[in-house]
Design an enzyme around this catalytic site. Structure first.
Site, PDB file in Angstrom:
ATOM      1  CG  HIS A   1      -1.540   0.985   0.866  1.00  0.00           C
ATOM      2  ND1 HIS A   1      -2.119   1.283   2.216  1.00  0.00           N
ATOM      3  CD2 HIS A   1      -2.346   1.868   0.129  1.00  0.00           C
ATOM      4  CE1 HIS A   1      -3.363   2.486   1.779  1.00  0.00           C
ATOM      5  NE2 HIS A   1      -3.653   2.684   0.369  1.00  0.00           N
TER       6      HIS A   1
ATOM      7  CG  ASN B   1      -6.680   5.318   3.994  1.00  0.00           C
ATOM      8  OD1 ASN B   1      -6.600   5.999   3.917  1.00  0.00           O
ATOM      9  ND2 ASN B   1      -6.311   3.738   2.736  1.00  0.00           N
TER      10      ASN B   1
HETATM   11  P1  NAD Z   1      -7.954   6.171 -10.081  1.00  0.00           P
HETATM   12  O1  NAD Z   1      -9.324   5.504 -10.312  1.00  0.00           O
HETATM   13  O2  NAD Z   1      -6.619   6.543 -10.207  1.00  0.00           O
HETATM   14  O3  NAD Z   1      -7.379   4.933 -10.982  1.00  0.00           O
HETATM   15  C1  NAD Z   1      -7.959   3.479 -11.382  1.00  0.00           C
HETATM   16  C2  NAD Z   1      -7.654   2.816 -12.543  1.00  0.00           C
HETATM   17  O4  NAD Z   1      -7.045   1.838 -12.787  1.00  0.00           O
HETATM   18  C3  NAD Z   1      -8.336   3.471 -13.994  1.00  0.00           C
HETATM   19  O5  NAD Z   1      -6.943   3.759 -14.976  1.00  0.00           O
HETATM   20  C4  NAD Z   1      -9.342   2.528 -14.589  1.00  0.00           C
HETATM   21  O6  NAD Z   1      -9.366   2.308 -15.931  1.00  0.00           O
HETATM   22  C5  NAD Z   1      -7.714   1.006 -14.061  1.00  0.00           C
HETATM   23  N1  NAD Z   1      -8.782  -0.206 -14.029  1.00  0.00           N
HETATM   24  C6  NAD Z   1      -9.821  -0.103 -13.648  1.00  0.00           C
HETATM   25  N2  NAD Z   1     -10.250  -1.408 -14.285  1.00  0.00           N
HETATM   26  C7  NAD Z   1      -9.122  -2.053 -14.886  1.00  0.00           C
HETATM   27  C8  NAD Z   1      -8.964  -3.381 -14.862  1.00  0.00           C
HETATM   28  N3  NAD Z   1     -10.125  -4.553 -15.178  1.00  0.00           N
HETATM   29  N4  NAD Z   1      -7.880  -3.667 -15.317  1.00  0.00           N
HETATM   30  C9  NAD Z   1      -6.810  -2.526 -15.919  1.00  0.00           C
HETATM   31  N5  NAD Z   1      -6.670  -1.687 -15.263  1.00  0.00           N
HETATM   32  C10 NAD Z   1      -8.155  -1.279 -14.677  1.00  0.00           C
HETATM   33  O7  NAD Z   1      -7.534   5.110  -9.019  1.00  0.00           O
HETATM   34  P2  NAD Z   1      -6.409   4.965  -8.337  1.00  0.00           P
HETATM   35  O8  NAD Z   1      -6.696   6.211  -6.773  1.00  0.00           O
HETATM   36  O9  NAD Z   1      -4.934   5.432  -8.635  1.00  0.00           O
HETATM   37  O10 NAD Z   1      -6.485   4.376  -6.675  1.00  0.00           O
HETATM   38  C11 NAD Z   1      -6.205   2.576  -7.184  1.00  0.00           C
HETATM   39  C12 NAD Z   1      -5.757   2.377  -6.111  1.00  0.00           C
HETATM   40  O11 NAD Z   1      -4.510   2.617  -5.222  1.00  0.00           O
HETATM   41  C13 NAD Z   1      -7.242   1.630  -5.090  1.00  0.00           C
HETATM   42  O12 NAD Z   1      -7.393   0.334  -4.648  1.00  0.00           O
HETATM   43  C14 NAD Z   1      -6.380   2.612  -4.146  1.00  0.00           C
HETATM   44  O13 NAD Z   1      -7.717   2.196  -3.107  1.00  0.00           O
HETATM   45  C15 NAD Z   1      -5.158   2.641  -3.986  1.00  0.00           C
HETATM   46  N6  NAD Z   1      -4.787   3.337  -3.023  1.00  0.00           N
HETATM   47  C16 NAD Z   1      -5.525   4.834  -3.421  1.00  0.00           C
HETATM   48  C17 NAD Z   1      -5.387   6.083  -3.663  1.00  0.00           C
HETATM   49  C18 NAD Z   1      -5.336   7.362  -3.579  1.00  0.00           C
HETATM   50  O14 NAD Z   1      -5.356   8.482  -2.177  1.00  0.00           O
HETATM   51  N7  NAD Z   1      -5.689   7.742  -4.385  1.00  0.00           N
HETATM   52  C19 NAD Z   1      -3.649   5.605  -2.283  1.00  0.00           C
HETATM   53  C20 NAD Z   1      -3.337   4.709  -1.506  1.00  0.00           C
HETATM   54  C21 NAD Z   1      -3.753   3.927  -2.606  1.00  0.00           C
END
Ligand code: NAD
Length: 291
Positions: free
Chosen positions: A140, A190
């Site tokens: 993470h 979180n």
């Molecule tokens: P985001 O919405 O910016 O990006 C998600 C991406 O996943 C998109 O580009 C989408 O097209 C792609 N996607 C969706 N379905 C897919 C599939 N089947 N195969 C391949 N790609 C696919 O989201 P994010 O903020 O980058 O979050 C991604 C992960 O990271 C989540 O699990 C989130 O909980 C975690 N995360 C987010 C944060 C944050 O601050 N945003 C911090 C730590 C962890």
């Protein structure tokens, strides 16, 4: 176990940040997304962020060129089969993540480690649907990945020591610091951060303060570098809501119920910075509060 090739699923804000830091540390990267547009945007953003590091003399122009040359993009999950470690960073929805791991399995080498960058979903449950729960763990990163020092490492119930040690070695090579968390909903960061953000949304919902007064209060009164609503926009309101739902469902305590106003913003598609509107409107020169 020596890791040299890393597959990253999802090229959104987290996936592209993870690709950036891993490529800079010398790993060969295969970055996958379902959307070519997201892949193109992701690589363009990595380019801009690396350029900023060059202009601040944190890295050389050659470091930047070498890192970019190490990043390969693909729409096909099967191309990730050749990697030693996969970091799944797709949308925070369990069904999406499960489908990705199911589709990946037939293409993997026996030694490949599977990890998820999930902010909240059970690592043990995700792992149990694969053929290698002992080689599965939570990896993470924090947002923005190139800036934030911490990586939470989460062991599922079956994760073996070799897998943990290999992932910890990757964190060390990235020059980051790991914290180990047990596999309970939303882990450490979180579990503490999201209820605070959710409470800030309740404070807005109940009219205790405006967007501006809530953020100012926490910046000036609690010395937080960002206000909680500004931070929620930065994280993504869909991600915040998904994490609150995991806390609410997983711990069965009403103190975690997501604020209806947070749900309403997500239903409107106002997801924060990534859609240019959330608790602030980012379409102009300066962010303007939307309430
Ligand atoms: P985001 O919405 O910016 O990006 C998600 C991406 O996943 C998109 O580009 C989408 O097209 C792609 N996607 C969706 N379905 C897919 C599939 N089947 N195969 C391949 N790609 C696919 O989201 P994010 O903020 O980058 O979050 C991604 C992960 O990271 C989540 O699990 C989130 O909980 C975690 N995360 C987010 C944060 C944050 O601050 N945003 C911090 C730590 C962890």
């Amino acid at each position: 176990m020596e890791i040299s090739k890393i597959g990253i699923v999802g090229a959104g804000q987290m996936g592209n940040g993870i690709a950036h830091v891993c490529a800079l540390a010398g790993y060969e990267i295969w970055l996958n997304d379902v959307s070519q547009d997201q892949l193109d945007k992701g690589v363009a953003l990595i380019d801009r962020n690396l350029e900023r590091q060059v202009s601040r003399e944190k890295i050389s122009a050659a470091d930047k060129a070498n890192a970019l040359a190490r990043i390969h993009t693909t729409l096909h999950l099967s191309d990730l089969g050749k990697t030693d470690l996969i970091i799944e960073a797709a949308t925070e929805r369990e069904t999406v993540k499960q489908a990705i791991f199911e589709d990946l399995l037939p293409h993997l080498q026996p030694h490949t480690i599977l990890t998820s960058n999930t902010s909240s979903i059970s690592i043990t449950r995700l792992a149990s649907r694969t053929d290698r729960p002992e080689k599965f763990m939570g990896f993470h990163f924090m947002n923005p990945v190139p800036v934030m020092q911490l990586v939470e490492l989460i062991r599922g119930i079956a994760t073996d020591d070799e897998t943990f040690t290999a992932c910890k070695a990757v964190v060390d090579r990235l020059g980051k610091t790991s914290a180990t968390a047990e596999d309970f909903p939303a882990f450490i960061v979180n579990r503490i951060l999201m209820p605070m953000i959710n409470e800030a949304v309740y404070t807005l919902y109940e009219g205790v303060g405006s967007v501006q007064s809530i953020d100012e209060s926490m910046k000036l009164g609690a010395n937080h570098p960002m206000g909680p609503l500004e931070l929620a926009d930065f994280i993504g309101l869909d991600t915040c809501l998904a994490i609150m739902n995991v806390l609410h469902d997983g711990l069965a305590d009403t103190k975690y119920r997501p604020c209806p106003l947070l749900t309403k913003y997500v239903e409107a598609g106002w997801l924060g910075r990534k859609t240019e509107r959330g608790f602030y409107d980012y379409r102009g020169e300066v962010p303007v509060p939307t309430r």
